[in-house]
Design an enzyme around this catalytic site. Structure first.
Site, PDB file in Angstrom:
ATOM      1  N   GLU A  98       0.853  -1.189   0.000  1.00 53.65           N
ATOM      2  CA  GLU A  98       0.000   0.000   0.000  1.00 53.65           C
ATOM      3  C   GLU A  98       0.890   1.241   0.000  1.00 53.65           C
ATOM      4  O   GLU A  98       2.002   1.228   0.529  1.00 53.65           O
ATOM      5  CB  GLU A  98      -0.886  -0.013   1.260  1.00 53.65           C
ATOM      6  CG  GLU A  98      -1.766   1.226   1.393  1.00 53.65           C
ATOM      7  CD  GLU A  98      -2.846   1.086   2.461  1.00 53.65           C
ATOM      8  OE1 GLU A  98      -2.876   0.065   3.173  1.00 53.65           O
ATOM      9  OE2 GLU A  98      -3.669   2.010   2.577  1.00 53.65           O
ATOM     10  N   ASN A 149      -6.658   1.587   2.738  1.00 52.83           N
ATOM     11  CA  ASN A 149      -7.348   2.866   2.943  1.00 52.83           C
ATOM     12  C   ASN A 149      -6.892   3.919   1.933  1.00 52.83           C
ATOM     13  O   ASN A 149      -7.662   4.801   1.554  1.00 52.83           O
ATOM     14  CB  ASN A 149      -7.111   3.370   4.368  1.00 52.83           C
ATOM     15  CG  ASN A 149      -7.701   2.428   5.419  1.00 52.83           C
ATOM     16  OD1 ASN A 149      -8.585   1.636   5.125  1.00 52.83           O
ATOM     17  ND2 ASN A 149      -7.197   2.506   6.637  1.00 52.83           N
ATOM     18  N   ASN A 154     -12.148  -0.483  -0.917  1.00 47.78           N
ATOM     19  CA  ASN A 154     -11.523  -1.074   0.268  1.00 47.78           C
ATOM     20  C   ASN A 154     -12.311  -0.728   1.521  1.00 47.78           C
ATOM     21  O   ASN A 154     -12.625   0.443   1.745  1.00 47.78           O
ATOM     22  CB  ASN A 154     -10.096  -0.526   0.429  1.00 47.78           C
ATOM     23  CG  ASN A 154      -9.405  -1.056   1.678  1.00 47.78           C
ATOM     24  OD1 ASN A 154      -9.071  -2.240   1.755  1.00 47.78           O
ATOM     25  ND2 ASN A 154      -9.204  -0.192   2.666  1.00 47.78           N
ATOM     26  N   GLU A 155     -12.624  -1.733   2.317  1.00 47.32           N
ATOM     27  CA  GLU A 155     -13.228  -1.541   3.656  1.00 47.32           C
ATOM     28  C   GLU A 155     -14.260  -0.416   3.682  1.00 47.32           C
ATOM     29  O   GLU A 155     -14.206   0.483   4.533  1.00 47.32           O
ATOM     30  CB  GLU A 155     -12.137  -1.270   4.701  1.00 47.32           C
ATOM     31  CG  GLU A 155     -11.224  -2.458   4.911  1.00 47.32           C
ATOM     32  CD  GLU A 155     -10.314  -2.330   6.135  1.00 47.32           C
ATOM     33  OE1 GLU A 155     -10.196  -1.237   6.708  1.00 47.32           O
ATOM     34  OE2 GLU A 155      -9.712  -3.361   6.523  1.00 47.32           O
ATOM     35  N   TYR A 182      -7.077  -8.809  11.682  1.00 47.01           N
ATOM     36  CA  TYR A 182      -5.784  -8.622  12.340  1.00 47.01           C
ATOM     37  C   TYR A 182      -5.888  -9.142  13.762  1.00 47.01           C
ATOM     38  O   TYR A 182      -6.901  -8.950  14.429  1.00 47.01           O
ATOM     39  CB  TYR A 182      -5.404  -7.142  12.334  1.00 47.01           C
ATOM     40  CG  TYR A 182      -5.155  -6.611  10.940  1.00 47.01           C
ATOM     41  CD1 TYR A 182      -3.966  -6.902  10.280  1.00 47.01           C
ATOM     42  CD2 TYR A 182      -6.108  -5.852  10.277  1.00 47.01           C
ATOM     43  CE1 TYR A 182      -3.727  -6.432   8.988  1.00 47.01           C
ATOM     44  CE2 TYR A 182      -5.880  -5.369   8.988  1.00 47.01           C
ATOM     45  CZ  TYR A 182      -4.687  -5.665   8.350  1.00 47.01           C
ATOM     46  OH  TYR A 182      -4.458  -5.205   7.079  1.00 47.01           O
ATOM     47  N   GLU A 202      -6.606  -9.139   3.480  1.00 45.57           N
ATOM     48  CA  GLU A 202      -5.758  -8.553   4.533  1.00 45.57           C
ATOM     49  C   GLU A 202      -5.833  -9.464   5.746  1.00 45.57           C
ATOM     50  O   GLU A 202      -6.910  -9.642   6.323  1.00 45.57           O
ATOM     51  CB  GLU A 202      -6.233  -7.149   4.936  1.00 45.57           C
ATOM     52  CG  GLU A 202      -5.944  -6.087   3.897  1.00 45.57           C
ATOM     53  CD  GLU A 202      -6.311  -4.672   4.380  1.00 45.57           C
ATOM     54  OE1 GLU A 202      -6.289  -4.411   5.597  1.00 45.57           O
ATOM     55  OE2 GLU A 202      -6.623  -3.845   3.509  1.00 45.57           O
ATOM     56  N   GLN A 226       1.269  -6.524   5.613  1.00 46.87           N
ATOM     57  CA  GLN A 226       1.606  -6.209   4.241  1.00 46.87           C
ATOM     58  C   GLN A 226       2.947  -6.858   3.880  1.00 46.87           C
ATOM     59  O   GLN A 226       3.378  -7.753   4.598  1.00 46.87           O
ATOM     60  CB  GLN A 226       1.633  -4.693   4.071  1.00 46.87           C
ATOM     61  CG  GLN A 226       0.242  -4.088   4.357  1.00 46.87           C
ATOM     62  CD  GLN A 226       0.091  -2.643   3.908  1.00 46.87           C
ATOM     63  OE1 GLN A 226       0.963  -2.076   3.270  1.00 46.87           O
ATOM     64  NE2 GLN A 226      -1.043  -2.026   4.272  1.00 46.87           N
TER      65      GLN A 226
END
Ligand SMILES: O=[N+]([O-])c1ccc(O[C@@H]2O[C@@H](CO)[C@H](O)[C@H]2O)cc1
Length: 505
Positions: free
Chosen positions: A28, A73, A173-174, A245, A293, A352
């Site tokens: 990212e 993000n 994304n999200e 996560y 992710e 990542q």
């Protein structure tokens, strides 16, 4: 007394074929992932394009098959057109996601050409935060179009004749996360994703589309979000995304070691949500999961939150988590969980790749090195091939505050011709004796890799990472070849991978 578990393994009991894209990662525009991560002109290992050879070599050793880009993000306020064309004409902008001045030196072409040179499949994301259908379709045309249309011709004018043929595309994304720039509710996002996806497919019918699922299982909207979004996008998308996560909180080691069980439940719930939509629609379509992710990230305990980041420039150090041997055992266990759902998860990305919650770290003008979490990923990506086997594990449980009872031993196995690989985790603080039961089958397990945990806090830097690897990552020999049954002893809080061969007796 060691803990005892049994694992039943039979070559005819199968989960499904492993898609190599299960071993993906993520770059990212965030902190030092791009600048001084994969890219650092002037570094002593930099290639003619300014990309660090040392990082590319470690990426190859890690075995990352796909890399997601440019966010995260970041993508939700990204204007991709500002990142193509002559570099001297590109203007910086304020990336609102990470409050960083993005110089736009690296953009779509630079990334895609890096991935191509390194033999990595790109996974691109489009901005559905501040932008919409037209910009998304234009980016697909820019990447994949043949000469003779506006955006494809721009790519050619920028020096790239051949289409990149990017197959995998994330629809934003999200978008469920209130922190997301251009955050939307499920209906708003679902309608936009359906229209953007439709347009993108009209540009290139061969692409695969990933619609945003929830940014974590803890979101209030989890479950309902997936169903609403899939109702809107059912005919357009192939995969629904998952993000998760894990971290050790308040010294709760047992819950942290049980993270794989939480991941397993998350996967089952998203499968159930997708299948519920199929049922309502009487559809035979199977929407699969893109776990794009996942990692250990000390998000709640160490990250101040995006809003509290100062506005910075020049590739600031953001979320450069330093990992311990315990984190590496948990990463190994998360990989076991992913393998056990290989039938439904064709795509996954360790978030990542470099510097940002990453298996690879660098210093500007200095070395690149492996964090402890590098080792279970690299070994699994190397050994887990062919078909995931459907093991039956019977293990004692341990009780955890966060997940209730979780098994003390977890396992996965893969089979490729006669080549087998067995992955075993002992979450207990005691040794565990595992009886691998393989009736009618001779199993010969060779030299593999073991990771053991410890109680030392993680310390930054290459010397520490090397010392942790010296003490906690070791080669182990498999047990003697046997027919019917093989007994192994697993070290406390350990992850083990053993390659071998399997023949029917
Ligand atoms: O649970 N949260 O508070 C939370 C906050 C941010 C967040 O961001 C995700 O993780 C970032 C780092 O990989 C990616 O850019 C984004 O997609 C993911 C989860």
């Amino acid at each position: 007394m060691p803990q005892r578990a049994t694992v039943l393994l039979h070559p005819d009991f199968r989960v499904g074929q492993i898609d190599r894209r299960l071993f993906g990662s993520f770059v990212e525009h965030l902190g030092r992932a791009v600048y001084t991560g994969i890219y650092e002109p002037g570094h002593e290992t930099a290639d003619e394009h300014g990309f660090r050879r040392d990082v590319a070599d470690l990426t190859r050793e890690l075995g990352a098959t796909i890399v997601r880009y440019p966010g995260g993000n970041f993508v939700s306020n990204y204007v991709w057109e500002d990142g193509v064309g002559p570099v001297e004409d590109r203007r910086p902008f304020i990336d609102l996601a990470w409050r960083t001045i993005e110089p736009n030196t690296i953009g779509t072409d630079e990334f895609l050409q890096w991935a191509e040179r390194e033999g990595i499949e790109p996974m691109m994301a489009v901005n559905l935060g501040t932008r919409g259908v037209a910009a998304a379709a234009a980016l697909v045309e820019y990447c994949n179009g043949e000469a003779g249309s506006r955006w494809a011709d721009l790519r050619i004018a920028n020096g790239r004749e051949k289409p990149y043929g990017v197959k995998l595309w994330c629809l934003g994304n999200e978008m469920d996360g209130p922190w997301q720039i251009g955050h939307k509710d499920a209906d708003e996002y679902g309608k936009l994703a359906a229209e953007a996806g439709k347009a993108m497919r009209l540009v290139d019918q061969s692409i695969e589309l990933v619609v945003c699922g929830s940014s974590s299982m803890a979101m209030d909207t989890f479950g309902a979000w997936e169903q609403t979004v899939l109702e809107h996008t059912w005919d357009v998308v192939d995969h629904v995304s998952m993000h998760a996560y894990y971290e050790e909180m308040d010294g709760d080691r047992a819950s942290f070691l049980g993270s794989g069980t939480s991941m397993d439940r998350f996967i089952r719930r998203v499968v159930a949500s997708a299948d519920a939509v199929a049922a309502r629609r009487r559809s035979d379509k199977v929407v699969t999961l893109s776990f794009d992710e996942w990692n250990v990230w000390y998000l709640q305990s160490r990250f101040p939150g995006e809003k509290n980041l100062p506005l910075q420039r020049d590739a600031p150090r953001i979320i450069e988590d330093v990992y311990s041997a315990l984190d590496a055992v948990v990463v190994g266990d998360l990989l076991v969980t992913l393998l056990n759902h290989a039938d439904r998860i064709p795509v996954a990305c360790l978030a990542q790749l470099v510097n940002v919650i990453a298996p690879i770290m660098t210093e500007p003008g200095g070395p690149a090195w492996r964090q402890p979490t590098f080792h279970p990923f690299a070994t699994t990506a190397r050994l887990a091939r062919g078909t995931a086997l459907d093991l039956r594990v019977s293990a004692p449980t341990m009780s955890t505050t966060a997940h209730g009872d979780v098994p003390l031993v977890t396992a996965a196995a893969t089979l490729d011709g006669d080549d087998v690989a067995v992955f075993l985790v002992n979450r207990s603080a005691e040794p565990a004796e595992v009886e691998l039961s393989h009736p009618g089958v001779t199993l010969t397990l060779g030299r593999g890799v073991q990771v053991t945990a410890d109680h030392e806090p993680a310390v930054a830097g290459p010397e520490h990472a090397a010392a942790v690897a010296d003490r906690h990552v070791s080669e182990v020999d498999g047990p003697a070849s046997a027919t019917g049954s093989t007994v192994l002893t697993l070290a406390p809080e350990s992850w083990t991978a053993l390659p071998g061969t399997l023949t029917r007796a």
